[in-house]
Write an enzyme that holds these catalytic residues in place. Sequence first.
Site, short mmCIF file in Angstrom:
data_model
loop_
_atom_site.label_atom_id
_atom_site.label_comp_id
_atom_site.label_asym_id
_atom_site.label_seq_id
_atom_site.Cartn_x
_atom_site.Cartn_y
_atom_site.Cartn_z
CB ALA A 267 -0.89 -0.01 1.24
CD1 TRP A 268 -2.32 4.18 -1.44
CD2 TRP A 268 -1.82 5.55 0.26
NE1 TRP A 268 -3.49 4.52 -0.81
CE2 TRP A 268 -3.22 5.36 0.23
CE3 TRP A 268 -1.27 6.38 1.24
CZ2 TRP A 268 -4.08 5.96 1.14
CZ3 TRP A 268 -2.11 6.97 2.15
CH2 TRP A 268 -3.49 6.77 2.10
CE LYS B 72 0.80 -2.82 -7.74
NZ LYS B 72 1.02 -1.37 -7.54
N PRO B 73 5.16 -2.08 -5.36
CG PRO B 73 6.73 -0.36 -5.63
CD PRO B 73 6.41 -1.76 -6.08
CD GLU C 253 -1.73 2.28 -7.84
OE1 GLU C 253 -1.01 1.36 -7.40
OE2 GLU C 253 -2.98 2.22 -7.84
CG LEU D 216 -6.62 -24.56 -5.61
CD1 LEU D 216 -6.53 -26.01 -6.01
CD2 LEU D 216 -7.55 -24.43 -4.39
CD GLU E 166 -1.78 -4.56 7.63
OE1 GLU E 166 -2.88 -4.29 8.17
OE2 GLU E 166 -1.00 -3.69 7.23
N GLY F 154 -7.57 -3.15 6.24
CA GLY F 154 -7.77 -1.93 7.02
C GLY F 154 -8.26 -2.18 8.44
CB CYS G 124 -3.65 -0.34 8.79
SG CYS G 124 -2.65 -0.25 7.35
CD GLU H 211 -8.87 1.60 6.80
OE1 GLU H 211 -9.01 1.09 5.68
OE2 GLU H 211 -7.91 1.34 7.55
P1 ADP Z 1 -5.61 1.67 -1.18
O1 ADP Z 1 -4.71 1.06 -0.16
O2 ADP Z 1 -4.99 2.74 -2.00
O3 ADP Z 1 -6.99 1.96 -0.74
P2 ADP Z 1 -5.75 -0.73 -2.78
O4 ADP Z 1 -6.10 -1.69 -1.76
O5 ADP Z 1 -6.55 -0.73 -4.02
O6 ADP Z 1 -5.81 0.73 -2.35
O7 ADP Z 1 -4.20 -0.84 -3.17
C1 ADP Z 1 -3.22 -1.53 -2.47
C2 ADP Z 1 -2.28 -2.18 -3.46
O8 ADP Z 1 -3.00 -3.12 -4.24
C3 ADP Z 1 -1.65 -1.21 -4.47
O9 ADP Z 1 -0.31 -1.61 -4.72
C4 ADP Z 1 -2.50 -1.41 -5.71
O10 ADP Z 1 -1.85 -1.10 -6.91
C5 ADP Z 1 -2.79 -2.90 -5.62
N1 ADP Z 1 -3.99 -3.35 -6.35
C6 ADP Z 1 -5.11 -2.66 -6.64
N2 ADP Z 1 -5.98 -3.43 -7.33
C7 ADP Z 1 -5.40 -4.65 -7.48
C8 ADP Z 1 -5.80 -5.88 -8.11
N3 ADP Z 1 -6.96 -6.01 -8.71
N4 ADP Z 1 -4.93 -6.90 -8.05
C9 ADP Z 1 -3.74 -6.79 -7.44
N5 ADP Z 1 -3.31 -5.67 -6.84
C10 ADP Z 1 -4.13 -4.60 -6.85
#
Ligand code: ADP
Length: 499
Positions: free
Chosen positions: A160-161, A185-186, A188, A254, A260, A262, A294, A389
Amino acid sequence: MHENIRDLLPAECFSRGTLWIGGQWCCAADAGSFAVTSPIDDRHLMVASRAQATDADRAVRAAKSVATSWAGDSGKRSALMLRIGEEIRKHAQELGTIETVDSGRPISETTTDSVQHAAGLFDYYAGLTDKLHGSTVPMGNDTTALIEREPFGVIGAISAWNYPLLNAATKIAPILACGNTIVLKPAEQSPLVTLLLAALMQQAGLPDGVVNILTGFGPEAGAPLITHPMVSKVSFTGSMETGRRVAAAAGEALKGVILELGGKSPLVVFDDADLPRAASAAVFSTFKNAGQTCTSCARVLVARPLIEQFVTLCSAIAADLRVGDPSDPETQIGPLISAEQLARVRRLIAGVDARHVCEKRYRPVPGGHFFPPMIVTKYAFDSDFARQEIFGPIMAVRPFDTDEEAWQLANETEYGLAASVWTSSLHRAERARRLIECGIVWINCAHTLSAGTPIGGHKASGLGIEHGVEAAEQYMKVKTSVLMSGGWHSPFGMRSAST
Ligand code: ADP
């Protein structure tokens, strides 16, 4: 004043791209990109590569190709992870500056708390690499079962960000300690500090391909990691809604998944509490990182006779907080991460009687996603404001009359991440521990965490654990071998074997 991001990140991130695959910086196969902006003033920071499924596949294959060699020597892993911790500490200023500019968390925290905590995770898990061993079970009749733990191979991690450095370290450190490799993948919204972390890990001697980073969006770069056949387990941090989608995709494939998610955590103040301390914890818990935490305990439940005094104390503490440019060391509260998050908080607070409590020192930066810290004492208990949240700096205060009501209100949420309880009664503390349905209960404290302290959501707050030995255990699979030394005797008898 922002530092120039160009001076802080590896030059190849600008000349080649921001995907880190097999130890090389590269761009997306389709050359796609996206703009990374600062939440402080919406300033353009850099162009990042926008990974797609083909890039995820390349990263997973890079991670898979070195999985066996990486799993081999726990001593080497340990030494390397200690060096990574050192590199993080050495580059506290650069890491903190990037995290502040990219995520809006105040520099006074990113250069200290973020860095110490992230480095501490590498130190802690460095010490665990040779302790995650198995056991034996005597089974009678000259037979012994050997229970061994093996790494899974490649772990797909999506984060998450908020707290981007800590989030990255929370995934990477236990995953590496257990002998797995990783594709991370961090988010965006704040991917940049992870890029510097990658460069520091390489500097510390991390073999190519053990950690791979994909910048990009969830559905494009995250989703393919979940379904990729070479990814054995998925670790996700984010919202409940996306967590459901991730779990569904992992379930279909599977695959094990750690989530983790909110929270909507309570902070309960009994009539025997140390009120100034409880108020200071409520303010800290609610407004820390502008409420984008969180484990924020912003649903504050107070014994009715104390409520006025408590709100007065919280307001007085909050009045001294400085809200504004997080690059200024004096600032305690920065902006929200994005225009979308700002709009969401505004929507949730619309129609609620909220009081701005930091007016005196509220200095938003033009163009930034700032929201004034607020305390709310009257609201509809069945509203979205009360139930969802918020992830913004808003404290919601609600009275209770009896202990039973306090426990009931504390649990009146689909989430179950954390709770902070304030009382001088051992009996109440003990009941809080037993009755509140959540992953961590802080008694007379809040947000008190360490690398060794496990935390994981109950109910809709998640599945699995982060930090501690418990987190590492999830990244290893159990393999049992049964050894019989006394000779096999078939329950069907031995006749056919001897004739
Ligand atoms: P936030 O925490 O911003 O409310 P998300 O739960 O959507 O948002 O985002 C947390 C992470 O999950 C980010 O890295 C986001 O890019 C990623 N993400 C969002 N949608 C998907 C998806 N469909 N599949 C996998 N990862 C996702």
